[in-house]
Design a protein around this motif. Structure first.
Motif, PDB file in Angstrom:
ATOM      1  N   ALA A 194       0.687  -1.236  -0.032  1.00  9.52           N
ATOM      2  CA  ALA A 194       0.002  -0.124   0.077  1.00  9.52           C
ATOM      3  C   ALA A 194       0.815   1.314   0.009  1.00  9.52           C
ATOM      4  N   HIS A 195       2.129   1.226   0.678  1.00  7.72           N
ATOM      5  CA  HIS A 195       3.144   2.168   0.512  1.00  7.72           C
ATOM      6  C   HIS A 195       3.995   1.973  -0.656  1.00  7.72           C
ATOM      7  N   GLY A 196       3.914   1.064  -1.602  1.00  4.18           N
ATOM      8  CA  GLY A 196       4.713   0.908  -2.583  1.00  4.18           C
ATOM      9  C   GLY A 196       5.944   0.034  -2.562  1.00  4.18           C
ATOM     10  N   CYS A 197       5.947  -0.495  -1.295  1.00  4.16           N
ATOM     11  CA  CYS A 197       7.224  -1.291  -0.648  1.00  4.16           C
ATOM     12  C   CYS A 197       7.007  -2.701  -0.690  1.00  4.16           C
ATOM     13  N   THR A 198       8.423  -3.325  -0.390  1.00  5.52           N
ATOM     14  CA  THR A 198       8.211  -4.688  -0.250  1.00  5.52           C
ATOM     15  C   THR A 198       9.756  -5.133   0.706  1.00  5.52           C
ATOM     16  N   LEU A 199       9.443  -6.144   1.548  1.00  9.63           N
ATOM     17  CA  LEU A 199      10.527  -6.642   2.304  1.00  9.63           C
ATOM     18  C   LEU A 199      11.312  -7.394   1.161  1.00  9.63           C
ATOM     19  N   GLY A 200      10.984  -8.020   0.031  1.00 10.75           N
ATOM     20  CA  GLY A 200      11.618  -8.838  -0.604  1.00 10.75           C
ATOM     21  C   GLY A 200      11.926 -10.104  -0.145  1.00 10.75           C
TER      22      GLY A 200
END
Lengths: 533, 533
Positions: A194-200
């Motif tokens: 939702a914030h354009g992020c990922t942990l990967g």
């Protein structure tokens, strides 16, 4: 704090996954088992739920009253379903026991705290009341890490962290997110997306495992070459112990003494319960480039990955199957590049985000090292099936097969020797028992100084399959130790690897762990029997 | 094992460097001190060697006999020169005390063990005899880390590790080297260069510091963006303790419980003596590309470094000076790009080895972020002077100035706030004492989630310069703590930062450290008073 509107469904009591994720093996696979490994064609289903033996809860009324006071009565569960779903982890021996109807190890109660403060309060009170506590995230341990051992206490609780499921803070400038420990990986990814992020962080346990579990076991994901191991993403960790809270990590790097975070990462619930972690996050990649490669053999493929790691040209995902695993994958999906890798080894690569920039260097180095591109197809196939392995195990356990995995890591200079030794030890130990196995291996985590090795073993099921596997596991553990490799690269210690830890860290290392445990858990209620020999 | 034919010369007792490295400040610098900071023109030389007060050695004959037995009588030294050279570290207060003739802190003896086994034997015997032990490598601590405190024991020994100076093993395939702890950095580089390798670890203390010291203090070098911090290079660490040896680390990564290496990295001699380290090494780079950049201000320059770090496009060296440091550097060397950065900030970059490949991306990102290239010149100038800072301090201490440094690290989102708060605290604390300072700052270690800040303070010397500095240091430490930053990014804790460690790791964190110390050093002989509050 951001919370989710829905939750990841729980797996069923006798399998890795949910009922929806289950699917039986094909006739073709049954043929292969029979013809290739001599596995008699026989159905070996789980007992039905009604046949499961579950002891009475030993939770005393005074203890229940105390827990009710701390977390609320609705979050203290002693019903059979709750206890059964926390009766242990997901190793093959775990599943075999429960499939045979044995859930006597189930905890006396399941407690669901709603905040880090409640976790601390539960631990402090349990220490006073002398009740053992087993932290429970996704329950995907394959090393006995969530086995509800009483450790000499009257009762044992599973402390299920699912209510700690918030994104506490996102620091976009620093590229960090603070996540509560009970978030399952898909939930965490959804909140971050939702914030354009990922942990990967995408280990095979992704569908069910939790953030706290990743931290407590030093998990490593399939994209570790690009995103790093989970422990390397941790900036800050918040831990509840019977003696109070720890809040460790206040800078990207520090010389303020020993790095105490590294005692609690990998502490497997034996030194505290991780309640919150601040992690590095990255932008969701805009571009993803999958590509598969054929190498003549495993030694050549791994030399190529060594080149990439040492030249800082690793892709985001790098996964090299040995000859046996390559052949099986091809047999399982004959659209996977077919004859092009027959007799050789398949390497899956995937570049995303900043690693797109290394792609040309990577390609040049792989070609120079003897690799031939197979295009995107086989890499996309791998990706579609990347979480299927343990579901396939469920299906194979239904048809008289024994399937299990184990893993290690070592230096590049000892990698081939270690692979050969472990393969030989597994093969010999199972052949001796009349069940010659197929042993597959892949290298899925490459570092500048060495790499991991992951083994999958398939054979016919013996009369006593738990003991059958343990003989093989002991032989493999001895081979790993003899080669100077680590007893676990990403599965952790739990109960199952405990006997090898002394060899790995020495008697004095074990005493150091005991000293730390005494400082934070003097009564010894935390996850008895795990980690510390 | 490979050994060296010659050795790095020892620094002198009352300065950072050797006599050869000393050079007085120019008249121009004296003018600047007088006119810019109001420092009265006065010579403040060190007392001569003959005026140094050194107490009698308290080493008893039975203890000496035991040490002689273990390491040989020629390696147990109680002469005044040996004791004086081990009387403390190289912080400004350390130097001020010795320059004033006070070396009463000198150890009772200097012991030089010749093998890891001898180190273990010395520690075991010292624990029985109740003799304190201070490990001594290059002696470059600037936080009181080698102060020979007795800690309530009758005698204190400096255990100088210089005889542990071998390259034990080079594993070219895995890219690792096993080095003994007493090797000075230039010696280690020389041994590795014979194999075409480098550690890439070049802190400002490079000329004198030791491998063991780097590990024990979590050192970070000027090329940390490319080669990583010293702790990140460590694959394996071998540690002697009074209770025996630890040998930790057997894979590039492991999930076999807590990472105990991380307890002994940064242990500052308080938990054991590091005798041997296996480290990642790299090929000596064939190509090196230095380039300097101008940024309008520090906030803009640090935002650019954040971009690079988060985009995996950092060069090997990245060092951004703030406006004040940029101006002073320009005044000191007016050939350094001159007016081009007047009023702005200078960024030094250097790409080497694999980082050559990121250079074009780095350039594009820096330009996009508002940077203008100044070409190679200023970066080459920086490189020529990269180890000069502490030698310049020696010269400034001779001319009535007070000079000291301190450092921290924090997240990107709190970086500017932290810089402002520390600069203000130092300025105010020294202005109050009638010695308004010049406070310079640079960012020399950038990470995806944050960065380091390094402060240099210059002012006139007060009547009681040690106390004068400590008032400023306490104000800075309070500001760092208030901002949530770490009390040290790469100088360690020692004596000087001990009072802030409790704030950083909490009371329970301190108890964990004490528990570990009790396990390995129950008598408490190891480096008394350091690290643990």
């Amino acid at each position: 704090m951001t919370e989710l509107e829905h939750r990841t469904p729980d797996p069923v009591w006798n399998a890795w996954g949910t009922a929806e994720a289950a699917s039986p093996v094909s006739g073709q696979v049954r043929d292969l088992l029979e013809q290739g490994l001599g596995v008699p064609r026989r159905d070996t289903p789980s007992v039905p739920r009604s046949a499961v033996r579950l002891g009475e809860s030993r939770l005393s009324e005074p203890v229940r009253a105390e827990l009710n006071r701390i977390v609320g009565a609705e979050h203290v569960r002693t019903d059979a379903e709750s206890r059964l779903l926390h009766a242990g982890g997901k190793s093959t021996p775990d599943l075999l026991r429960r499939r045979a109807g044995d859930a006597r190890a189930a905890p006396d109660a399941v407690v669901l705290p709603g905040s880090p403060e409640q976790v601390s309060a539960v631990l402090a009170r349990c220490a006073e009341l002398r009740v053992a506590v087993v932290p429970f995230g996704g329950g995907t341990s394959v090393v006995g890490g969530v086995e509800p051992e009483r450790g000499g206490f009257d009762a044992v609780l599973a402390v299920d962290l699912r209510r700690l499921a918030a994104l506490v803070e996102l620091d976009a400038e620093s590229g960090t997110a603070t996540l509560q420990a009970g978030l399952r990986a898909p939930e965490a990814e959804e909140l971050l997306a939702a914030h354009g992020c990922t942990l990967g962080h995408f280990p095979q346990s992704f569908e069910h495992a939790s953030i706290g579990g990743f931290a407590a076991t030093r998990s490593s994901g399939q994209a570790s070459a690009g995103y790093g191991r989970f422990d390397a993403m941790v900036v800050r960790v918040r831990v509840a112990t019977p003696r109070g809270e720890l809040d460790l990590g206040r800078a990207p790097a520090s010389a303020a003494g020993p790095d105490l975070r590294q005692l609690f990462l990998g502490s497997e619930g034996a030194l505290g319960i991780i309640t919150e972690v601040t992690l590095r996050v990255r932008p969701v990649p805009e571009e993803v480039v999958p590509e598969a490669w054929a190498f003549p053999d495993f030694a050549g493929g791994s030399a190529a990955l060594r080149e990439l790691a040492q030249a800082e040209a690793l892709p985001t995902v790098a996964r090299l199957s040995d000859e046996a695993e390559t052949a099986v994958n091809l047999a399982a999906a004959h659209d996977v590049g077919g004859g092009q890798v027959a007799g050789g080894c398949l390497l899956i690569t995937r570049c995303e985000g900043p690693r797109i920039a290394v792609r040309e260097r990577m390609r040049a180095l792989l070609e120079e090292a003897g690799g031939s591109s197979l295009g995107a197809g086989p890499a996309q196939d791998w990706e579609r099936g990347r979480y299927r392995g343990p579901h396939l195990r469920d299906a194979l356990l239904d048809v008289n097969a024994l399937v299990e995995t184990l893993e290690t890591a070592t230096s590049w200079s000892r990698l081939q020797e270690t692979r050969d030794a472990v393969t030989a030890a597994l093969t010999e130990a199972l052949r001796e028992q009349g069940t010659p196995p197929l042993v597959l291996c892949h290298l899925s985590h490459a570092y500048p100084t060495g790499a991991s090795l992951y083994f999958t073993v398939v054979c016919g099921r013996g009369e006593e399959p738990v003991e059958q596997w343990w003989r093989a596991k002991r032989a493999a553990g001895a081979a790993i130790t003899r080669c100077g490799a680590t007893i676990s690269h990403h599965h952790a210690v739990g109960l199952d690897h405990r006997e090898w830890l002394t060899e790995e860290i020495g008697e004095l290392g074990v005493e150091v762990l005991r000293a730390v445990k005494s400082a934070v858990d003097p009564v010894g209620i935390l996850n008895p029997g795990k980690l510390i020999p």
